[in-house]
Design a protein around this motif. Structure first.
Motif, PDB file in Angstrom:
ATOM      1  N   GLY A  66     -33.615  11.112 -48.033  1.00 50.77           N
ATOM      2  CA  GLY A  66     -33.230  12.408 -48.580  1.00 50.77           C
ATOM      3  C   GLY A  66     -34.277  12.997 -49.500  1.00 50.77           C
ATOM      4  N   THR A  67     -35.530  12.608 -49.310  1.00 49.45           N
ATOM      5  CA  THR A  67     -36.612  13.224 -50.069  1.00 49.45           C
ATOM      6  C   THR A  67     -37.628  13.763 -49.071  1.00 49.45           C
ATOM      7  N   VAL A  68     -38.409  14.750 -49.516  1.00 44.52           N
ATOM      8  CA  VAL A  68     -39.360  15.388 -48.617  1.00 44.52           C
ATOM      9  C   VAL A  68     -40.440  14.408 -48.176  1.00 44.52           C
ATOM     10  N   PHE A  69     -40.978  13.665 -49.152  1.00 45.70           N
ATOM     11  CA  PHE A  69     -42.129  12.828 -48.831  1.00 45.70           C
ATOM     12  C   PHE A  69     -41.776  11.367 -48.566  1.00 45.70           C
ATOM     13  N   GLY A  70     -40.490  11.037 -48.650  1.00 47.69           N
ATOM     14  CA  GLY A  70     -40.080   9.649 -48.441  1.00 47.69           C
ATOM     15  C   GLY A  70     -40.621   9.029 -47.158  1.00 47.69           C
ATOM     16  N   PRO A  71     -40.363   9.638 -46.001  1.00 41.51           N
ATOM     17  CA  PRO A  71     -40.821   9.036 -44.740  1.00 41.51           C
ATOM     18  C   PRO A  71     -42.343   8.865 -44.690  1.00 41.51           C
ATOM     19  N   LEU A  72     -43.068   9.841 -45.230  1.00 46.36           N
ATOM     20  CA  LEU A  72     -44.529   9.769 -45.206  1.00 46.36           C
ATOM     21  C   LEU A  72     -45.008   8.592 -46.059  1.00 46.36           C
ATOM     22  N   VAL A  73     -44.488   8.510 -47.280  1.00 46.42           N
ATOM     23  CA  VAL A  73     -44.866   7.412 -48.169  1.00 46.42           C
ATOM     24  C   VAL A  73     -44.459   6.081 -47.546  1.00 46.42           C
ATOM     25  N   GLY A  74     -43.231   6.031 -47.032  1.00 52.81           N
ATOM     26  CA  GLY A  74     -42.740   4.801 -46.417  1.00 52.81           C
ATOM     27  C   GLY A  74     -43.605   4.371 -45.244  1.00 52.81           C
ATOM     28  N   SER A  75     -44.005   5.338 -44.445  1.00 54.70           N
ATOM     29  CA  SER A  75     -44.819   5.028 -43.284  1.00 54.70           C
ATOM     30  C   SER A  75     -46.182   4.475 -43.708  1.00 54.70           C
ATOM     31  N   PHE A  76     -46.796   5.114 -44.703  1.00 55.79           N
ATOM     32  CA  PHE A  76     -48.085   4.629 -45.196  1.00 55.79           C
ATOM     33  C   PHE A  76     -47.965   3.201 -45.712  1.00 55.79           C
ATOM     34  N   VAL A  77     -46.946   2.953 -46.511  1.00 54.03           N
ATOM     35  CA  VAL A  77     -46.806   1.636 -47.125  1.00 54.03           C
ATOM     36  C   VAL A  77     -46.481   0.576 -46.075  1.00 54.03           C
ATOM     37  N   LEU A  78     -45.494   0.874 -45.204  1.00 56.15           N
ATOM     38  CA  LEU A  78     -45.093  -0.126 -44.216  1.00 56.15           C
ATOM     39  C   LEU A  78     -46.233  -0.461 -43.252  1.00 56.15           C
ATOM     40  N   HIS A  79     -46.866   0.574 -42.718  1.00 54.99           N
ATOM     41  CA  HIS A  79     -47.954   0.315 -41.772  1.00 54.99           C
ATOM     42  C   HIS A  79     -49.153  -0.281 -42.489  1.00 54.99           C
ATOM     43  N   GLY A  80     -49.391   0.210 -43.717  1.00 54.96           N
ATOM     44  CA  GLY A  80     -50.497  -0.335 -44.495  1.00 54.96           C
ATOM     45  C   GLY A  80     -50.304  -1.818 -44.727  1.00 54.96           C
ATOM     46  N   VAL A  81     -49.126  -2.172 -45.213  1.00 50.91           N
ATOM     47  CA  VAL A  81     -48.830  -3.578 -45.479  1.00 50.91           C
ATOM     48  C   VAL A  81     -48.940  -4.391 -44.194  1.00 50.91           C
ATOM     49  N   ASN A  82     -48.423  -3.818 -43.136  1.00 49.01           N
ATOM     50  CA  ASN A  82     -48.453  -4.490 -41.848  1.00 49.01           C
ATOM     51  C   ASN A  82     -49.889  -4.791 -41.405  1.00 49.01           C
ATOM     52  N   GLU A  83     -50.742  -3.763 -41.478  1.00 48.97           N
ATOM     53  CA  GLU A  83     -52.133  -3.934 -41.051  1.00 48.97           C
ATOM     54  C   GLU A  83     -52.852  -4.932 -41.942  1.00 48.97           C
ATOM     55  N   VAL A  84     -52.619  -4.799 -43.239  1.00 48.07           N
ATOM     56  CA  VAL A  84     -53.325  -5.669 -44.184  1.00 48.07           C
ATOM     57  C   VAL A  84     -52.915  -7.122 -43.998  1.00 48.07           C
ATOM     58  N   THR A  85     -51.609  -7.375 -43.883  1.00 46.40           N
ATOM     59  CA  THR A  85     -51.181  -8.772 -43.711  1.00 46.40           C
ATOM     60  C   THR A  85     -51.702  -9.319 -42.385  1.00 46.40           C
ATOM     61  N   ARG A  86     -51.727  -8.469 -41.362  1.00 44.06           N
ATOM     62  CA  ARG A  86     -52.227  -8.944 -40.067  1.00 44.06           C
ATOM     63  C   ARG A  86     -53.706  -9.271 -40.138  1.00 44.06           C
ATOM     64  N   HIS A  87     -54.409  -8.499 -40.939  1.00 42.05           N
ATOM     65  CA  HIS A  87     -55.853  -8.663 -41.024  1.00 42.05           C
ATOM     66  C   HIS A  87     -56.238  -9.891 -41.844  1.00 42.05           C
ATOM     67  N   TYR A  88     -55.531 -10.119 -42.936  1.00 38.27           N
ATOM     68  CA  TYR A  88     -55.954 -11.168 -43.859  1.00 38.27           C
ATOM     69  C   TYR A  88     -55.265 -12.506 -43.625  1.00 38.27           C
ATOM     70  N   ILE A  89     -54.114 -12.502 -42.993  1.00 42.97           N
ATOM     71  CA  ILE A  89     -53.416 -13.768 -42.792  1.00 42.97           C
ATOM     72  C   ILE A  89     -53.543 -14.161 -41.332  1.00 42.97           C
ATOM     73  N   GLN A  90     -54.268 -15.211 -41.092  1.00 48.02           N
ATOM     74  CA  GLN A  90     -54.582 -15.569 -39.712  1.00 48.02           C
ATOM     75  C   GLN A  90     -53.514 -16.462 -39.078  1.00 48.02           C
ATOM     76  N   THR A  91     -52.815 -17.261 -39.910  1.00 50.50           N
ATOM     77  CA  THR A  91     -51.802 -18.150 -39.366  1.00 50.50           C
ATOM     78  C   THR A  91     -50.766 -17.337 -38.586  1.00 50.50           C
ATOM     79  N   PRO A  92     -50.525 -17.672 -37.339  1.00 52.27           N
ATOM     80  CA  PRO A  92     -49.577 -16.870 -36.548  1.00 52.27           C
ATOM     81  C   PRO A  92     -48.189 -16.843 -37.192  1.00 52.27           C
ATOM     82  N   GLY A  93     -47.607 -15.678 -37.252  1.00 47.77           N
ATOM     83  CA  GLY A  93     -46.249 -15.553 -37.763  1.00 47.77           C
ATOM     84  C   GLY A  93     -46.165 -15.381 -39.261  1.00 47.77           C
ATOM     85  N   LEU A  94     -47.151 -15.902 -39.973  1.00 39.96           N
ATOM     86  CA  LEU A  94     -47.101 -15.842 -41.432  1.00 39.96           C
ATOM     87  C   LEU A  94     -47.172 -14.399 -41.933  1.00 39.96           C
ATOM     88  N   SER A  95     -47.964 -13.596 -41.222  1.00 39.24           N
ATOM     89  CA  SER A  95     -48.090 -12.203 -41.663  1.00 39.24           C
ATOM     90  C   SER A  95     -46.740 -11.503 -41.596  1.00 39.24           C
TER      91      SER A  95
END
Lengths: 248, 320
Positions: free
Chosen positions: B256-285
């Motif tokens: 129910g906020t204007v920028f919520g989805p945008l911020v959420g998308s940046f954070v979720l995908h950002g976190v996703n990419e970063v954990t995938r990049h830095y954590i090599q153990t399968p599944g741990l990311s």
């Protein structure tokens, strides 16, 4: 203005309201009283379109309201408040009242201006920017009133706006209701607080077990033994009269 | 404050516009494109779920229908994707109207509405699997013939700009909701439908408009997806994962906020990419990703936007 004929509603064999006739004339304050569980709120819900009656009719300004949804009834100029206050909790007080004000204008500034005027009228201007869920009980009752007023109704249905308030707060809201009526709005109210009703209403209906048992000017009603019994239990009128008779 | 916010947003937009010129890495442009696209889909959910309070668990149904609409038009009838996108918009809105009418007419609220939308998405998936014109389980392969009319590009920046445009439009819609009667009505319905009705709000009609707008956006999103990835099949078009992502970015960012989805998308995908990049153990990311998600939802019930809102809130109702 409001004309109710033969209104009935049962819930699973229990008659909550049976065959009620009543009318509210323009410019008056009419009250509906009765003990807990008498069916007052059910009656209100039917009048305002929230419940479909099993039988009977509701006419407002000579037009039948049968089958109309609440928002349409609001459009005709009749609006209700809720006994259990129903604020839009996540919104501010002003935003709450603006929802009502939007009923008469689509423009945001205009709605805000009108909502502020209403808040001024009910003495809540200071709380305009407060979130509605932070209001006190008295504040919430006022908010109910303010929101309803903002729709600019001709008839206001008030469901126990005084319940849960202290005597000072009751005095304030009684003053407020009188002021609203002076502003040309007819009022039909359900009330529990007898003294306030006596003070306020021009005409009173008494409901007990879903049936109207008395009607008239408040002073007559208070003296009616059937009313006293409905409130205080069977035989109460008898017991109350005896000592008085002794004095006489 | 309003001027400063405006300047900040303008700067952000300029930055977003020149980003492809500054970033040479194609992969990074792709990631940004997906973040914006996800924000757009999230906003489509947010209008119905965040503003109107109708929690859909099957919003992918709009997306999938849009994807199939334009893909079938293109591959079977040879109609260009930009026309297909318009058709997808209407198809999404129509599915919205269909689902909305059946649910709202019968007063389905809360978890019942969530379940019925989930069920609709599953039904559409089964249907897409079993009828001929969707290509059934084989799906639809879309030819790659770059060009604006087809909304296909060799340069990933092309998709990026379309995703950016979609996101800007979705933000504009949310911004309009914040300032209009319709938006105020949606919020009132979210907070208390009975009270809204009593105050003259036609709750049924408002919810219908909300789900149709949401559906139209989802439909256009489907076309974008199909033109970018050049393939759709029933699990992609009507998969639960997309529905969940749509609501997740909104909830994490702030419903129910204007920028919520945008911020959420940046954070979720950002976190996703970063954990995938830095954590090599399968599944741990995924575990780390999950923990971060739990922390955000557990400690920030109003989403990330809620962190800033305490300060900005009181001004909102005022005419800025």
């Amino acid at each position: 203005m409001l004309d109710v004929r033969g209104l009935s509603k049962s819930f699973g064999g229990l008659a909550a309201v049976s065959n009620v006739d009543l009318s509210v004339d323009a410019g008056r304050i009419v009250s509906l009283i009765g003990p807990n569980g008498a069916g007052k709120t059910t009656l209100f819900a039917m009048v305002a379109g929230f419940l479909t009656p099993d039988a009977g009719s509701v006419r407002f300004q000579d037009r039948d309201l049968a089958g109309l949804k609440p928002h349409r009834i609001c459009g005709r100029g009749m609006v209700r408040t809720f006994q259990i206050t129903q604020p839009f909790a996540g919104l501010t007080t002003l935003e709450n009242v603006m929802v009502g004000a939007y009923h008469r204008t689509a423009d945001r500034r205009e709605a805000a201006t009108r909502a502020r005027a209403v808040l001024d009228r009910v003495g809540m201007a200071a709380q305009a920017e407060q979130p509605a869920d932070g209001l006190t009980v008295a504040g919430r009752k006022r908010l109910e009133l303010a929101r309803a007023l903002a729709t600019e109704p001709q008839l206001l249905l008030l469901d126990e706006v005084m319940a849960g308030l202290n005597p000072t707060e009751i005095d304030e809201i009684v003053g407020l209701i009188k002021q609203i009526r002076a502003g040309g709005i007819t009022i039909f109210l359900i009330e529990h607080v007898m003294q306030a009703v006596m003070n306020l209403s021009d005409y009173t209906y008494v409901l007990n077990d879903g049936v109207l048992i008395a009607e008239g000017a408040p002073a007559e009603i208070a003296a009616d033994p059937r009313v006293v019994e409905a409130y205080l239990g069977h035989g109460a009128a008898e017991r109350m009269r005896t000592p008085e008779d002794g004095h006489a | 404050m309003a001027v400063r916010t405006l300047l900040f947003l303008a700067a952000l937009l300029v930055l977003a516009l020149i980003a492809p010129l500054l970033i040479a890495n194609r992969f990074l442009i792709d990631v940004l494109t997906l973040i914006l696209f996800s924000a757009f889909l999230g906003q489509s959910w947010n209008i119905l779920g965040g503003y109107a309070g109708q929690f859909s668990f099957g919003s992918v149904v709009f997306f999938g229908t849009g994807a199939y609409t334009s893909s079938i038009l293109l591959m079977t009838f040879g109609i260009d994707a930009w026309i297909g996108a318009i058709a997808a918009l209407f198809a999404g809105a129509a599915v919205g109207a269909f689902v909305g009418f059946l649910s709202f007419r019968y007063g389905l609220r809360g978890s019942y509405f969530a379940l019925i939308t989930l069920a609709f998405a599953e039904v559409f998936k089964v249907l897409a699997n079993s009828v001929e014109f969707t290509g059934g389980g084989i799906g639809i392969f879309i030819e790659h013939e770059p060009g604006l009319a087809r909304l296909q590009f060799d340069d990933p920046a092309g998709y990026y700009y379309i995703a950016l445009a979609l996101t800007v439009v979705s933000l504009a819609i949310a911004w309009w909701l914040e300032r209009s009667r319709f938006g105020a009505y949606l919020k009132a319905i979210r907070e208390n439908e009975d009270a809204a009705e009593a105050l003259g709000v036609n709750a049924f009609r408002c919810k219908m408009y909300a789900i149709m707008i949401s559906g139209a956006m989802g439909g256009v999103g489907g076309t974008f997806y199909a033109q970018k990835f050049l393939y759709i099949d029933p699990p992609i078009a009507y998969g639960v994962a997309t529905s969940v992502e749509m609501l997740l970015v909104s909830i994490v960012g702030g419903m129910g906020t204007v920028f919520g989805p945008l911020v959420g998308s940046f954070v979720l995908h950002g976190v996703n990419e970063v954990t995938r990049h830095y954590i090599q153990t399968p599944g741990l990311s995924l575990i780390v990703y999950g923990l971060i998600l739990i922390a955000i939802i557990g400690y920030l019930p109003n989403g990330l936007i809620g962190l800033f809102k305490g300060r900005a809130r009181p001004k909102d109702a005022e005419d800025a």
